[in-house]
Design an enzyme around this catalytic site. Structure first.
Site, PDB file in Angstrom:
ATOM      1  N   ASP A 172      -4.153   2.167  11.308  1.00 50.28           N
ATOM      2  CA  ASP A 172      -5.539   1.873  11.670  1.00 50.28           C
ATOM      3  C   ASP A 172      -5.557   1.438  13.143  1.00 50.28           C
ATOM      4  O   ASP A 172      -5.585   2.280  14.039  1.00 50.28           O
ATOM      5  CB  ASP A 172      -5.997   0.780  10.697  1.00 50.28           C
ATOM      6  CG  ASP A 172      -7.443   0.393  10.823  1.00 50.28           C
ATOM      7  OD1 ASP A 172      -8.272   1.258  11.115  1.00 50.28           O
ATOM      8  OD2 ASP A 172      -7.763  -0.796  10.615  1.00 50.28           O
ATOM      9  N   GLU A 222       4.315   4.281   5.740  1.00 51.78           N
ATOM     10  CA  GLU A 222       3.071   3.495   5.784  1.00 51.78           C
ATOM     11  C   GLU A 222       1.983   4.184   4.953  1.00 51.78           C
ATOM     12  O   GLU A 222       1.999   5.405   4.793  1.00 51.78           O
ATOM     13  CB  GLU A 222       2.574   3.424   7.240  1.00 51.78           C
ATOM     14  CG  GLU A 222       2.708   2.086   7.909  1.00 51.78           C
ATOM     15  CD  GLU A 222       1.793   1.002   7.358  1.00 51.78           C
ATOM     16  OE1 GLU A 222       1.365   1.065   6.191  1.00 51.78           O
ATOM     17  OE2 GLU A 222       1.502   0.066   8.109  1.00 51.78           O
ATOM     18  N   GLY A 282       0.772  -1.237   0.000  1.00 53.90           N
ATOM     19  CA  GLY A 282       0.000   0.000   0.000  1.00 53.90           C
ATOM     20  C   GLY A 282       0.806   1.292   0.000  1.00 53.90           C
ATOM     21  O   GLY A 282       0.367   2.303  -0.542  1.00 53.90           O
ATOM     22  N   ASP A 295      -5.922  -1.009  -1.110  1.00 50.97           N
ATOM     23  CA  ASP A 295      -6.760  -1.969  -1.825  1.00 50.97           C
ATOM     24  C   ASP A 295      -7.796  -2.597  -0.904  1.00 50.97           C
ATOM     25  O   ASP A 295      -7.746  -2.454   0.324  1.00 50.97           O
ATOM     26  CB  ASP A 295      -5.874  -3.108  -2.355  1.00 50.97           C
ATOM     27  CG  ASP A 295      -5.401  -4.020  -1.214  1.00 50.97           C
ATOM     28  OD1 ASP A 295      -4.923  -3.492  -0.189  1.00 50.97           O
ATOM     29  OD2 ASP A 295      -5.543  -5.246  -1.344  1.00 50.97           O
ATOM     30  N   PHE A 337     -13.481   2.587   5.451  1.00 48.83           N
ATOM     31  CA  PHE A 337     -12.505   1.772   4.725  1.00 48.83           C
ATOM     32  C   PHE A 337     -12.231   2.445   3.391  1.00 48.83           C
ATOM     33  O   PHE A 337     -13.139   2.651   2.587  1.00 48.83           O
ATOM     34  CB  PHE A 337     -12.996   0.335   4.524  1.00 48.83           C
ATOM     35  CG  PHE A 337     -11.868  -0.572   4.156  1.00 48.83           C
ATOM     36  CD1 PHE A 337     -11.071  -1.152   5.146  1.00 48.83           C
ATOM     37  CD2 PHE A 337     -11.549  -0.809   2.823  1.00 48.83           C
ATOM     38  CE1 PHE A 337      -9.989  -1.948   4.809  1.00 48.83           C
ATOM     39  CE2 PHE A 337     -10.465  -1.605   2.484  1.00 48.83           C
ATOM     40  CZ  PHE A 337      -9.690  -2.179   3.473  1.00 48.83           C
TER      41      PHE A 337
END
Ligand code: IMP
Length: 193
Positions: free
Chosen positions: A104, A100, A46, A160, A153
């Site tokens: 979360d 990053e 990511g 993704d 989200f």
């Protein structure tokens, strides 16, 4: 505006705003850099777009290293984080800049900080494009945050869901209903007219 050919997910952060913010993050990182070049490490997959931009913007043509950490299946965190170095990272005695995509629960960054500490890194600075503080389970120090976002989200700009939508230029909110309706429309009208 949504991306043509993709479900019309709600845009949270358009690409232009993201790019502008990444330039600011690069300046902040540069200001905090000592005389020795740091070891840049992207958490794949990511963080690749963010890391590639930071690498270009930082002085000194720093090599970009990668580490894999996985805890996610679909939209729910499993709680277990495994860290995999595909190639040995040269971080002993050095300052690490850990890049990053999103923090979360905080478990991934906590596991990576512990990993680099155990490998003898001198210091680990964390930069994340997004921060979702509402979901935090583990207290972690984050040095640079691009955007603080609500508990949604998100996908796009490298992020993704089960491997889909990483290439979207904007960061959008994933909505399974929007995706289903779009797939249904595409099936009944494959020409899109
Ligand atoms: P944490 O360990 O719960 O902080 O999760 C960090 C990782 O979970 C991130 O590097 C992402 O890969 C993934 N993740 C968390 N939230 C999202 C999201 O909203 N969209 C996509 N991936 C996410």
């Amino acid at each position: 505006m949504s991306t043509p050919g993709e479900p019309p997910f709600r845009v949270l952060l358009p690409e232009r705003q993201i790019v502008r913010r990444i330039r600011e993050l690069a300046r902040a990182l540069q200001d905090g850099m000592g005389s020795e070049p740091p070891c840049l490490v992207a958490v794949i997959e990511g963080a690749r777009p963010l890391a590639a931009m930071l690498q270009r913007l930082l002085p000194g043509s720093l090599p970009l290293h990668e580490v894999a950490a996985s805890s996610y299946r679909g939209t729910a965190s499993s709680g277990q984080v495994s860290v995999v170095e595909r190639a040995e990272l040269p971080c002993r005695g050095r300052d690490v800049v850990l890049i990053e995509d999103i923090v979360d629960t905080g478990r991934t960054v906590a596991a990576l900080r512990a990993h680099f500490g155990a490998k003898g890194a001198r210091h680990c600075r964390v930069v994340t494009l997004l921060d979702k503080p509402d979901r935090r389970c583990t207290e972690v120090a984050i040095d640079h945050v691009g955007f603080t976002i609500p508990d949604e989200f998100v996908i796009g700009f490298g992020m993704d869901i089960d491997g889909r939508y990483r290439a979207l230029p904007d960061i959008v909110i994933y909505d399974a209903e929007v995706e289903r309706a779009f797939a249904g429309r595409s099936r009944s009208d494959p020409a899109g007219g």
